[in-house]
Design a protein around this motif. Structure first.
Motif, PDB file in Angstrom:
ATOM      1  N   UNK A   1      -7.578 -12.762  13.807  1.00  0.00           N
ATOM      2  CA  UNK A   1      -8.373 -11.680  13.219  1.00  0.00           C
ATOM      3  C   UNK A   1      -7.821 -10.299  13.549  1.00  0.00           C
ATOM      4  N   UNK A   2      -7.157 -10.162  14.701  1.00  0.00           N
ATOM      5  CA  UNK A   2      -6.712  -8.814  15.060  1.00  0.00           C
ATOM      6  C   UNK A   2      -5.198  -8.650  14.941  1.00  0.00           C
ATOM      7  N   UNK A   3      -4.533  -9.563  14.243  1.00  0.00           N
ATOM      8  CA  UNK A   3      -3.102  -9.373  14.016  1.00  0.00           C
ATOM      9  C   UNK A   3      -2.906  -8.394  12.864  1.00  0.00           C
ATOM     10  N   UNK A   4      -2.449  -7.205  13.214  1.00  0.00           N
ATOM     11  CA  UNK A   4      -2.410  -6.136  12.222  1.00  0.00           C
ATOM     12  C   UNK A   4      -1.442  -6.402  11.084  1.00  0.00           C
ATOM     13  N   UNK A   5      -0.291  -6.910  11.426  1.00  0.00           N
ATOM     14  CA  UNK A   5       0.798  -6.896  10.453  1.00  0.00           C
ATOM     15  C   UNK A   5       1.003  -8.218   9.741  1.00  0.00           C
ATOM     16  N   UNK A   6       0.348  -9.268  10.257  1.00  0.00           N
ATOM     17  CA  UNK A   6       0.573 -10.587   9.692  1.00  0.00           C
ATOM     18  C   UNK A   6      -0.561 -10.934   8.739  1.00  0.00           C
ATOM     19  N   UNK A   7      -0.225 -11.510   7.624  1.00  0.00           N
ATOM     20  CA  UNK A   7      -1.249 -12.026   6.750  1.00  0.00           C
ATOM     21  C   UNK A   7      -1.698 -11.052   5.680  1.00  0.00           C
ATOM     22  N   UNK A   8      -2.429 -11.601   4.717  1.00  0.00           N
ATOM     23  CA  UNK A   8      -2.967 -10.840   3.602  1.00  0.00           C
ATOM     24  C   UNK A   8      -4.477 -10.763   3.767  1.00  0.00           C
ATOM     25  N   UNK A   9      -5.012  -9.566   3.761  1.00  0.00           N
ATOM     26  CA  UNK A   9      -6.457  -9.386   3.904  1.00  0.00           C
ATOM     27  C   UNK A   9      -7.183 -10.125   2.780  1.00  0.00           C
ATOM     28  N   UNK A  10      -8.236 -10.873   3.134  1.00  0.00           N
ATOM     29  CA  UNK A  10      -9.018 -11.552   2.106  1.00  0.00           C
ATOM     30  C   UNK A  10      -9.871 -10.511   1.386  1.00  0.00           C
ATOM     31  N   UNK A  11      -9.704 -10.389   0.068  1.00  0.00           N
ATOM     32  CA  UNK A  11     -10.467  -9.362  -0.661  1.00  0.00           C
ATOM     33  C   UNK A  11     -11.968  -9.580  -0.483  1.00  0.00           C
ATOM     34  N   UNK A  12     -12.692  -8.496  -0.368  1.00  0.00           N
ATOM     35  CA  UNK A  12     -14.147  -8.594  -0.260  1.00  0.00           C
ATOM     36  C   UNK A  12     -14.649  -8.793   1.151  1.00  0.00           C
ATOM     37  N   UNK A  13     -13.737  -8.832   2.129  1.00  0.00           N
ATOM     38  CA  UNK A  13     -14.163  -8.914   3.530  1.00  0.00           C
ATOM     39  C   UNK A  13     -13.804  -7.605   4.218  1.00  0.00           C
ATOM     40  N   UNK A  14     -14.643  -7.174   5.159  1.00  0.00           N
ATOM     41  CA  UNK A  14     -14.415  -5.865   5.775  1.00  0.00           C
ATOM     42  C   UNK A  14     -13.420  -5.941   6.920  1.00  0.00           C
ATOM     43  N   UNK A  15     -12.871  -4.819   7.283  1.00  0.00           N
ATOM     44  CA  UNK A  15     -12.101  -4.715   8.518  1.00  0.00           C
ATOM     45  C   UNK A  15     -13.085  -4.366   9.630  1.00  0.00           C
ATOM     46  N   UNK A  16     -12.964  -5.047  10.762  1.00  0.00           N
ATOM     47  CA  UNK A  16     -13.840  -4.740  11.882  1.00  0.00           C
ATOM     48  C   UNK A  16     -14.922  -5.773  12.096  1.00  0.00           C
ATOM     49  N   UNK A  17     -14.585  -7.054  11.979  1.00  0.00           N
ATOM     50  CA  UNK A  17     -15.548  -8.124  12.245  1.00  0.00           C
ATOM     51  C   UNK A  17     -15.330  -8.638  13.666  1.00  0.00           C
ATOM     52  N   UNK A  18     -16.181  -8.255  14.610  1.00  0.00           N
ATOM     53  CA  UNK A  18     -15.946  -8.638  16.004  1.00  0.00           C
ATOM     54  C   UNK A  18     -16.273 -10.098  16.295  1.00  0.00           C
ATOM     55  N   UNK A  19     -16.876 -10.809  15.337  1.00  0.00           N
ATOM     56  CA  UNK A  19     -17.340 -12.174  15.608  1.00  0.00           C
ATOM     57  C   UNK A  19     -16.476 -13.251  14.975  1.00  0.00           C
ATOM     58  N   UNK A  20     -15.350 -12.882  14.386  1.00  0.00           N
ATOM     59  CA  UNK A  20     -14.557 -13.886  13.682  1.00  0.00           C
ATOM     60  C   UNK A  20     -14.124 -15.009  14.618  1.00  0.00           C
ATOM     61  N   UNK A  21     -14.252 -16.236  14.143  1.00  0.00           N
ATOM     62  CA  UNK A  21     -13.803 -17.405  14.914  1.00  0.00           C
ATOM     63  C   UNK A  21     -12.276 -17.356  15.065  1.00  0.00           C
ATOM     64  N   UNK A  22     -11.626 -16.503  14.283  1.00  0.00           N
ATOM     65  CA  UNK A  22     -10.175 -16.381  14.354  1.00  0.00           C
ATOM     66  C   UNK A  22      -9.724 -15.277  15.311  1.00  0.00           C
ATOM     67  N   UNK A  23     -10.642 -14.771  16.120  1.00  0.00           N
ATOM     68  CA  UNK A  23     -10.262 -13.833  17.171  1.00  0.00           C
ATOM     69  C   UNK A  23      -9.295 -14.538  18.125  1.00  0.00           C
ATOM     70  N   UNK A  24      -8.258 -13.825  18.557  1.00  0.00           N
ATOM     71  CA  UNK A  24      -7.188 -14.488  19.307  1.00  0.00           C
ATOM     72  C   UNK A  24      -7.581 -14.746  20.755  1.00  0.00           C
ATOM     73  N   UNK A  25      -6.713 -15.467  21.436  1.00  0.00           N
ATOM     74  CA  UNK A  25      -6.913 -15.780  22.844  1.00  0.00           C
ATOM     75  C   UNK A  25      -6.886 -14.570  23.754  1.00  0.00           C
ATOM     76  N   UNK A  26      -6.522 -13.400  23.235  1.00  0.00           N
ATOM     77  CA  UNK A  26      -6.565 -12.208  24.071  1.00  0.00           C
ATOM     78  C   UNK A  26      -8.008 -11.746  24.281  1.00  0.00           C
TER      79      UNK A  26
END
Ligand SMILES: [Zn+2]
Length: 262
Positions: free
Chosen positions: A205-230
């Motif tokens: 979720x917080x990898x800035x440069x990798x991936x294509x943003x899914x249209x219709x979803x906001x930036x700044x979701x602190x609860x994503x299950x895809x939040x990294x191990x950091x």
């Protein structure tokens, strides 16, 4: 010992005051500043998030910036570099995604007992064609334990290639939980849901440069299950995939005309 503790407290207090001061300096209180007055590091961070900073409105606001009309990005988020979002590396074929065979080869342990939870966290979403089917043979995704030294961290998933879901998930029983205890079945379920997220296309979720943003979803979701191990507590404590994870999956995999899968 007592004195040392006291001295540390004072140091901490001083550094907090300094932080606050810095923030005051960094963040203009007026909301009428034009784009040229936005600090360069803020512009470059926003750019790394995928915003076209020359075209996008950026309005300084109390505690952060309002970007592109209605996206509030806090100073804290800018500092930490956490821009939790839903983004994908690859997309699974529409036909395949409704029938992904996933096999539990974890054995009789906490990870094995968490397997069904990991599958359920995705399967219980409605209005998506994503469907994971637990099987005992001919899997599309095999979920197994790490061999000694094979991976660091709790787990590993694999991105889709050529419309085909990632075929492998590895979980590492040797990695302790965030509180130092062994990871329990519920936590393994959450970790597996995260890894499945990779296998169906999601990047962290917080990898800035990798991936294509899914249209219709906001930036700044602190609860994503895809939040990294950091920031592992998000995954460890998740009760479900986030609302925006669900929104992303529906956009990627559904019967809607604007779905992303093909
Ligand atoms: Zn991951």
């Amino acid at each position: 010992m007592k004195t040392l503790k006291f001295a540390l407290l004072i140091l901490l207090a001083i550094s907090i005051v300094q932080c606050t001061k810095d923030e005051d300096n960094d963040v203009p209180n007026e909301t009428t500043l034009n784009q040229q007055k936005i600090p360069a590091e803020v512009l470059s961070k926003l750019e790394s998030m995928g915003f076209d900073v020359k075209q996008t409105s950026i309005i300084p606001s109390k505690g952060g910036y309002i970007v592109d009309g209605d996206i509030f990005i806090t100073d804290e988020t800018l500092k930490k570099g956490y821009f939790q979002k839903q983004a994908f590396f690859g997309i699974v074929n529409c036909n395949r995604v409704g029938n992904i065979r996933i096999q539990n080869n974890l054995g009789n342990n906490a990870a094995g007992r968490g397997f069904q939870r990991g599958v359920n966290l995705w399967n219980r979403l409605n209005n998506t064609t994503l469907n994971l089917i637990p099987v005992t043979s001919n899997p599309d995704i095999i979920v197994r334990l790490a061999r000694p030294g094979e991976i660091g961290g709790w787990g590993l998933g694999e991105f889709p290639t050529n419309g085909r879901e990632g075929g492998l998930i590895i979980l590492n029983l040797n990695e302790p939980s965030i509180d130092g205890d062994p990871v329990n079945a519920r936590e393994w379920g959450n970790i597996l849901a995260h890894e499945i997220g990779h296998n169906i296309g999601f990047v962290h979720a917080e990898q800035d440069l990798l991936g294509t943003l899914v249209p219709g979803t906001p930036v700044g979701d602190p609860n994503s299950i895809m939040t990294s191990g950091s920031n592992p507590s998000v995954v460890f404590n998740a009760r479900r995939v986030s609302r925006n994870d669900a929104r992303a999956v529906r956009r990627m995999y559904s019967n809607r005309s604007n779905r992303l899968c093909q």
